[in-house]
Design an enzyme around this catalytic site. Structure first.
Site, mmCIF file in Angstrom:
data_model
loop_
_atom_site.group_PDB
_atom_site.id
_atom_site.type_symbol
_atom_site.label_atom_id
_atom_site.label_comp_id
_atom_site.label_asym_id
_atom_site.label_seq_id
_atom_site.Cartn_x
_atom_site.Cartn_y
_atom_site.Cartn_z
ATOM 1 C CB THR A 1 -0.549 -0.051 1.376
ATOM 2 O OG1 THR A 1 0.084 0.379 2.076
ATOM 3 C CG2 THR A 1 -1.885 -1.410 0.769
ATOM 4 C CD1 TRP B 1 -20.179 12.166 9.764
ATOM 5 C CD2 TRP B 1 -20.400 10.705 7.764
ATOM 6 N NE1 TRP B 1 -20.081 10.573 9.340
ATOM 7 C CE2 TRP B 1 -20.179 9.884 9.164
ATOM 8 C CE3 TRP B 1 -21.844 9.411 7.397
ATOM 9 C CZ2 TRP B 1 -19.502 8.077 9.542
ATOM 10 C CZ3 TRP B 1 -20.548 7.698 7.322
ATOM 11 C CH2 TRP B 1 -20.055 7.623 8.356
ATOM 12 C CD GLU C 1 -5.330 -2.729 1.029
ATOM 13 O OE1 GLU C 1 -5.083 -2.139 2.566
ATOM 14 O OE2 GLU C 1 -5.480 -1.837 0.072
ATOM 15 C CE LYS D 1 -16.362 11.607 11.743
ATOM 16 N NZ LYS D 1 -15.902 10.268 13.043
#
Length: 541
Positions: free
Chosen positions: A183, A439, A327, A434
């Site tokens: 990654t 959100w 992944e 937030k």
């Protein structure tokens, strides 16, 4: 009762055996680091891949040993894709855009035995070589005429010349490791994802399907996405499976160079991150040219701005917007329309295509709330995106723990899914804003900003606010020669979103910080502008 059918292991070498036997005359074109255009066929590539496998055997490589590469997209790198994995060793593609310390850490963590690299990276390898304790062989991907004068380094072409390619690909367990990618490591140490032969071949079927990238023997495929970036999204394997002509751009990824290859080689399908497509569109606008033979544009790695999608489709190119991650090998979804959506008005059709898309068989998705309860697919509610499937990570390399939650991998994305299964990323968990307990999705705000004619690039970040916890700050790179004002850009959001989503302020910068895969480094922006709202204008709520 068991079925009575043949059982053959799903091995990467089987892709090459198929290509050599059924598509042997198909062409592979590479712009090489040496400066020339190289041409040969799948049959030639298969022969040289076997020579590569023989050379690795001669260097003492055993089943499961790791071979690292630092290389651009080209025919020699492709030979390693098959020669390394096909022999039973593990191909470890290393991202050369990382910091030297990260590259050293990754190679040491993988315990790579051999490092094979392009001429571009000679200085880099000379700098890090004394720190690489596991690497015992250094191989330069060039011929003798271009070989640097460094003792004990081996020449790739010399190694191949010592072998005749009379080699039979070994058969072994399809669950054996095939390749290793790390990654990007924007937070903490990078993590290794170890793919198997089985997962890679199944992934190749997935990317070739009509409802994903739709690869076929009639295509001319140009992977601009680097071969060190999650195996170029599986396109080298996919082209081999279907017999498509392949065009490799090497290290020249600017708009003019890519356009030249598209024109000269008749490229029909090209894949890259949004910054690549932006450069190509800018070149076309400046040169007054179109995209010629190009039929499909694969956009991934970061969200495709709706304006870019429209610009590409106005040139007659079909955009396939996708999502995936290291992944997931990386293919997860593609935004390919269903039959009942084909005749929708242009605005509605493009709205669907701007989403990250839907799964093919082999991948599944769901969204959950903070407690892990699955949320409905109504296209409105957002939640934590989870995935599972035949080519999804089980656990990270070298770590004796699994990140899975009840058999599902938590992606770190916040997303919604509509009733037709089209998924839309609204933010990364770490990037969601937030405000007052609610959100705000930064991607929506960025997309709206980039529809403004004076905005070239935009990023929206959440900055600490004394009353609302966080409020959105818009960071803008103006288009060349333009000078939009703060007030103009804030007014641009009127009637497009809920008023309380509107960014409180706008700052202008010369460029956005980008990571090694073209994504904006929002943490760097949050660090730079921390405390901005301590003295900035009042919130727009």
């Amino acid at each position: 009762m068991l079925g009575q059918m043949m059982q053959q292991p799903l091995l990467i070498s089987s892709l090459l055996v198929h290509a050599e036997r059924h598509h042997g005359r198909q062409e592979i074109v590479s712009r090489r680091i040496e400066g020339d255009i190289h041409r040969y066929t799948f049959r030639d590539m298969a022969q040289r891949s076997r020579q590569t496998a023989q050379a690795l055997d001669g260097l003492g490589l055993q089943h499961g040993d790791r071979v690292a590469t630092l290389a651009w997209n080209g025919h020699r790198h492709l030979e390693l894709y098959f020669g390394v994995s096909g022999s039973g060793a593990v191909l470890h593609t290393v991202n050369p855009r990382l910091h030297e310390d990260q590259i050293v850490w990754i190679i040491e963590n993988a315990e790579d035995d051999v490092l094979v690299f392009d001429l571009t990276f000679v200085d880099l390898v000379q700098s890090i070589a004394p720190r690489l304790t596991s690497v015992r062989e250094f191989v330069v991907m060039t011929d003798r005429a271009h070989m640097p004068d460094v003792p004990d380094w081996r020449c790739y072409e010399d190694l191949l010349a010592q072998h005749d390619g009379d080699w039979t690909w070994p058969a072994f367990d399809e669950l054996s490791a095939s390749s290793l990618c790390y990654t990007s490591g924007t937070t903490g140490d990078p993590k290794g994802v170890l793919y198997s032969h089985r997962s890679t071949v199944l992934h190749t079927f997935g990317v070739a399907l009509p409802d994903s990238l739709g690869l076929s023997a009639s295509d001319v495929v140009m992977p601009v996405v680097p071969m060190f970036h999650v195996n170029a999204w599986g396109m080298p394997y996919g082209a081999c499976m279907v017999g498509a002509k392949v065009v490799f751009p090497g290290a020249d990824l600017d708009g003019a160079s890519l356009h030249e290859l598209i024109e000269n080689e008749g490229v029909t399908l090209c894949a890259g991150v949004p910054t690549v497509w932006q450069g190509l569109l800018q070149h076309c606008a400046k040169a007054g040219s179109g995209l010629g033979s190009l039929l499909r544009a694969i956009v991934g790695g970061a969200a495709c701005p709706p304006q870019m999608l429209r610009d590409l489709e106005e040139t007659g190119v079909e955009v396939i917007h996708g999502w995936g991650m290291t992944e997931t090998s990386p293919f997860g979804t593609a935004s390919v329309l269903k039959k009942h959506q084909l005749d929708l008005p242009d605005g509605d059709r493009l709205h669907i295509k701007a989403k990250q898309g839907r799964c093919v068989f082999g991948i599944d998705l769901k969204i959950t709330d903070d407690e892990g309860v699955e949320l409905p697919w109504d296209g409105q509610i957002s939640g934590h995106l989870m995935t599972r499937g035949h080519w999804v990570l089980d656990e990270y390399f070298g770590r004796n723990e699994s990140p899975l939650i009840d058999g599902w991998f938590p992606t770190g994305d916040i997303a919604s899914i509509d009733p037709d299964g089209f998924m839309q990323i609204t933010d990364r968990s770490k990037d969601v804003i937030k405000s007052g307990g609610e959100w705000i999705g930064s991607i929506d705000l960025e997309n709206i900003a980039m529809e403004h004619p004076d905005v070239a690039e935009a990023a929206c970040i959440g900055i600490r606010h004394p009353k609302w916890d966080e409020r959105p700050l818009l960071v803008v790179v103006p288009r060349g020669g333009a000078a939009p004002s703060r007030e103009e850009l804030i007014a641009w959001y009127a009637d497009k979103i809920a008023k309380w989503w509107t960014p409180d302020d706008v700052v202008f910068v010369d460029s956005l910080p980008l990571g090694t895969t073209g994504k904006v480094l929002k943490q760097a922006l949050r660090d730079r502008f921390a405390g901005h709202f301590d003295t900035a204008p009042a919130a727009v709520v």
